[in-house]
Design a protein around this motif. Structure first.
Motif, PDB file in Angstrom:
ATOM      1  N   ALA A 383     -73.742 -94.482  64.863  1.00  0.00           N
ATOM      2  CA  ALA A 383     -73.706 -95.253  66.146  1.00  0.00           C
ATOM      3  C   ALA A 383     -72.800 -96.670  65.936  1.00  0.00           C
ATOM      4  O   ALA A 383     -72.388 -97.080  66.915  1.00  0.00           O
ATOM      5  CB  ALA A 383     -75.334 -96.016  66.197  1.00  0.00           C
ATOM      6  N   VAL A 384     -72.471 -96.949  64.672  1.00  0.00           N
ATOM      7  CA  VAL A 384     -71.660 -97.827  64.218  1.00  0.00           C
ATOM      8  C   VAL A 384     -70.157 -97.370  64.037  1.00  0.00           C
ATOM      9  O   VAL A 384     -69.159 -97.745  64.495  1.00  0.00           O
ATOM     10  CB  VAL A 384     -71.918 -98.806  62.954  1.00  0.00           C
ATOM     11  N   ALA A 385     -69.972 -96.285  63.110  1.00  0.00           N
ATOM     12  CA  ALA A 385     -68.932 -95.593  62.991  1.00  0.00           C
ATOM     13  C   ALA A 385     -68.144 -94.695  64.014  1.00  0.00           C
ATOM     14  O   ALA A 385     -66.999 -95.090  64.307  1.00  0.00           O
ATOM     15  CB  ALA A 385     -68.940 -94.449  61.830  1.00  0.00           C
ATOM     16  N   GLY A 386     -69.003 -93.966  64.980  1.00  0.00           N
ATOM     17  CA  GLY A 386     -68.262 -93.518  65.905  1.00  0.00           C
ATOM     18  C   GLY A 386     -67.511 -94.503  66.773  1.00  0.00           C
ATOM     19  O   GLY A 386     -66.321 -93.849  67.233  1.00  0.00           O
ATOM     20  N   PRO A 387     -68.046 -95.369  67.669  1.00  0.00           N
ATOM     21  CA  PRO A 387     -67.267 -96.190  68.327  1.00  0.00           C
ATOM     22  C   PRO A 387     -65.934 -96.817  67.485  1.00  0.00           C
ATOM     23  O   PRO A 387     -64.806 -97.196  68.224  1.00  0.00           O
ATOM     24  CB  PRO A 387     -68.408 -97.333  68.817  1.00  0.00           C
ATOM     25  N   ARG A 390     -63.380 -94.251  67.425  1.00  0.00           N
ATOM     26  CA  ARG A 390     -62.809 -94.075  68.865  1.00  0.00           C
ATOM     27  C   ARG A 390     -61.964 -95.228  69.533  1.00  0.00           C
ATOM     28  O   ARG A 390     -60.861 -95.011  70.083  1.00  0.00           O
ATOM     29  CB  ARG A 390     -63.891 -93.918  69.944  1.00  0.00           C
ATOM     30  N   GLU A 391     -62.293 -96.274  68.899  1.00  0.00           N
ATOM     31  CA  GLU A 391     -61.353 -97.492  69.284  1.00  0.00           C
ATOM     32  C   GLU A 391     -60.441 -98.041  68.340  1.00  0.00           C
ATOM     33  O   GLU A 391     -59.838 -99.049  68.712  1.00  0.00           O
ATOM     34  CB  GLU A 391     -62.313 -98.652  69.490  1.00  0.00           C
ATOM     35  N   GLY A 392     -60.227 -97.258  67.376  1.00  0.00           N
ATOM     36  CA  GLY A 392     -59.125 -97.475  66.426  1.00  0.00           C
ATOM     37  C   GLY A 392     -59.545 -98.740  65.561  1.00  0.00           C
ATOM     38  O   GLY A 392     -58.775 -99.553  64.996  1.00  0.00           O
ATOM     39  N   ARG A 393     -60.801 -98.992  65.031  1.00  0.00           N
ATOM     40  CA  ARG A 393     -61.200 -99.959  64.304  1.00  0.00           C
ATOM     41  C   ARG A 393     -61.999 -99.530  62.934  1.00  0.00           C
ATOM     42  O   ARG A 393     -62.558-100.274  62.324  1.00  0.00           O
ATOM     43  CB  ARG A 393     -62.440-100.766  65.151  1.00  0.00           C
ATOM     44  N   GLU A 394     -61.472 -98.465  62.554  1.00  0.00           N
ATOM     45  CA  GLU A 394     -61.886 -97.851  61.319  1.00  0.00           C
ATOM     46  C   GLU A 394     -61.645 -98.758  60.182  1.00  0.00           C
ATOM     47  O   GLU A 394     -62.684 -98.474  59.157  1.00  0.00           O
ATOM     48  CB  GLU A 394     -61.524 -96.312  61.181  1.00  0.00           C
ATOM     49  N   ASP A 395     -60.732 -99.415  60.178  1.00  0.00           N
ATOM     50  CA  ASP A 395     -60.543-100.344  59.079  1.00  0.00           C
ATOM     51  C   ASP A 395     -61.492-101.365  58.952  1.00  0.00           C
ATOM     52  O   ASP A 395     -61.590-102.160  57.888  1.00  0.00           O
ATOM     53  CB  ASP A 395     -59.229-100.880  58.973  1.00  0.00           C
ATOM     54  N   GLU A 396     -62.328-101.870  59.836  1.00  0.00           N
ATOM     55  CA  GLU A 396     -63.346-102.617  59.977  1.00  0.00           C
ATOM     56  C   GLU A 396     -64.674-102.191  59.151  1.00  0.00           C
ATOM     57  O   GLU A 396     -65.400-102.953  58.951  1.00  0.00           O
ATOM     58  CB  GLU A 396     -63.767-103.260  61.360  1.00  0.00           C
TER      59      GLU A 396
END
Length: 435
Positions: A383-387, A390-396
């Protein structure tokens, strides 16, 4: 007693037609094991308590042979079941000098003293506790359903992966002389992917790693009289800056490489120019040619800066840890991941790019000349990692070695156990053992 509490066996609850599925009781036991390991992490080569617990897990599972203290604190279990292939399953179990900030009720508050005598916080910030729990679970499932396969499973709990010396230490201690030689080495690593998903690559998947300590020698003096000194701090600052030019100006743009100065230590007081400065440097590369180039450049820069500063002696350069580039054999990977995909469903299998981090699991296959298959599986809340992906915020997202990294217990645990078990069965003989 801890091992028996968290590692009970439930042979009656692992029917052969559902070999790779965990019973509720076994899942609870493995969750207890994971939490216990997470709460009680141990630094590399100090994993005495962890090794004892994992060895007892193998005994409780019914392993035919369990040997401790292989390569220091390593543990090896052997599951024999007639003539057939030998398959090696490997997990690491050392922790890191990181202060945990996850807020979990089973978070680590452990402090320990490292090999250099420094006290520090300790945390399983890379998921090795999850690796160990999943391998313990796979060993249980395989041991309790021997009528579904034939061959030998070599279960290897490896210490000191974080120092990149544990695998070689086990080999040098006779791992493949004292135990059956496998035809394939299988391993996995939890990481910042959505829990329940498997990530894989073929060919080179993780970088070669080399670590070096550099001591720059100067001449100490009062801080008010720099002309009387040869300042190693200034030397160190210039070396750090110049090292960053290696990848930018010497490595071909098409070749990935990383040079990191992770440690710089000098002096005891602001008005004293010290006699020495120390740097801890790590490099990551993907080809032998680039590896040699970068290593040589690191040494050249350290020596040249010392000479330019009129240092009284050449720098002390100590290359102390290395891991080979990890290659997941293309053909064996395709075979293994096809089976894992059949089990989980193709929608949960993701190709991923190469990873600049390193793993010394490749030592085992390299020494024997047999294939290694290595994959990653997710540990973050979907629920946290998926969005975020998708939004290019994986570095967060919290990733390995972060004080906030701790895998979501489920479905991470079940996924890791099942993936290892499926992978093992892919390479074992599926004929029943002879009576």
């Amino acid at each position: 007693m801890v091992a028996r509490r968290v590692c009970r066996t439930h042979p009656e609850q692992v029917p052969n037609d559902a070999l790779v599925k965990l019973s509720a009781d076994l899942r609870d036991d493995l969750a207890g094991l994971y939490k216990d390991l997470h709460r009680n992490p141990e630094l590399s080569l100090q994993e005495v308590r962890t090794a004892r617990i994992l060895a007892q897990c193998l005994r409780d599972a019914g392993a035919d042979e369990v040997v401790e203290q292989v390569g220091g604190t390593g543990v090896v279990g052997v599951l024999r079941n007639g003539d057939g292939p030998v398959v090696m399953l490997r997990a690491d179990f050392d922790a890191l000098p990181v202060e945990e900030k996850t807020g979990l009720e089973y978070a680590s508050t452990v402090r320990a003293t490292d090999r250099d005598g420094h006290e520090m916080p300790v945390m399983h910030a890379c998921g090795h506790d999850m690796h160990a729990a999943c391998l313990a679970g796979a060993a249980h499932l395989l041991a309790q359903a021997r009528d579904s396969w034939r061959g030998t499973v070599l279960v290897v709990f490896q210490p000191a992966e974080e120092l990149a010396i544990g695998a070689r230490g086990m080999v040098e201690d006779g791992l493949f002389d004292r135990f059956p030689k496998p035809r394939i080495v299988l391993g996995q690593h939890v990481g910042p992917l959505p829990a329940g998903f498997i990530g894989y690559g073929t060919g080179p998947v993780m970088a070669a790693s080399d670590s070096v300590n550099i001591v720059l020698h100067g001449r100490g003096a009062h801080g008010s009289r720099p002309e009387a000194a040869i300042d190693p701090v200034l030397m160190a600052a210039n070396v750090v800056t110049r090292l960053q030019g290696i990848v930018a100006r010497e490595v071909p743009a098409a070749q990935p490489a990383v040079v990191t100065v992770g440690r710089l230590q000098a002096g005891t007081k602001e008005n004293i120019i010290p006699e020495t400065a120390e740097l801890g440097v790590n490099i990551r590369t993907y080809s032998p040619q680039v590896r040699d180039l970068v290593r040589a450049a690191v040494e050249r820069i350290a020596r040249a800066e010392s000479q330019a500063s009129a240092a009284p002696s050449e720098p002390t350069i100590d290359w102390f840890a290395s891991a080979p580039m990890l290659i997941s054999d293309p053909d064996a990977t395709r075979t293994t991941l096809a089976a894992i995909g059949d089990h989980f469903g193709p929608e949960r299998i993701l190709p991923i790019p190469v990873v600049n981090a390193s793993e010394d699991v490749g030592v085992f296959g390299e020494v024997l000349g047999v294939p290694t298959v290595f994959w990653f599986w997710g540990g973050l809340d979907p629920a946290v990692a998926g969005p975020a992906f998708r939004e290019g915020r994986e570095d967060e997202l919290p990733s390995n070695h972060s004080p906030f990294f701790a895998p979501l217990l489920e479905p991470t645990l079940s996924t890791g156990v099942e993936a290892l078990t499926v992978a093992a069965l892919t390479w074992l003989d599926d004929r029943p053992a002879a009576d």
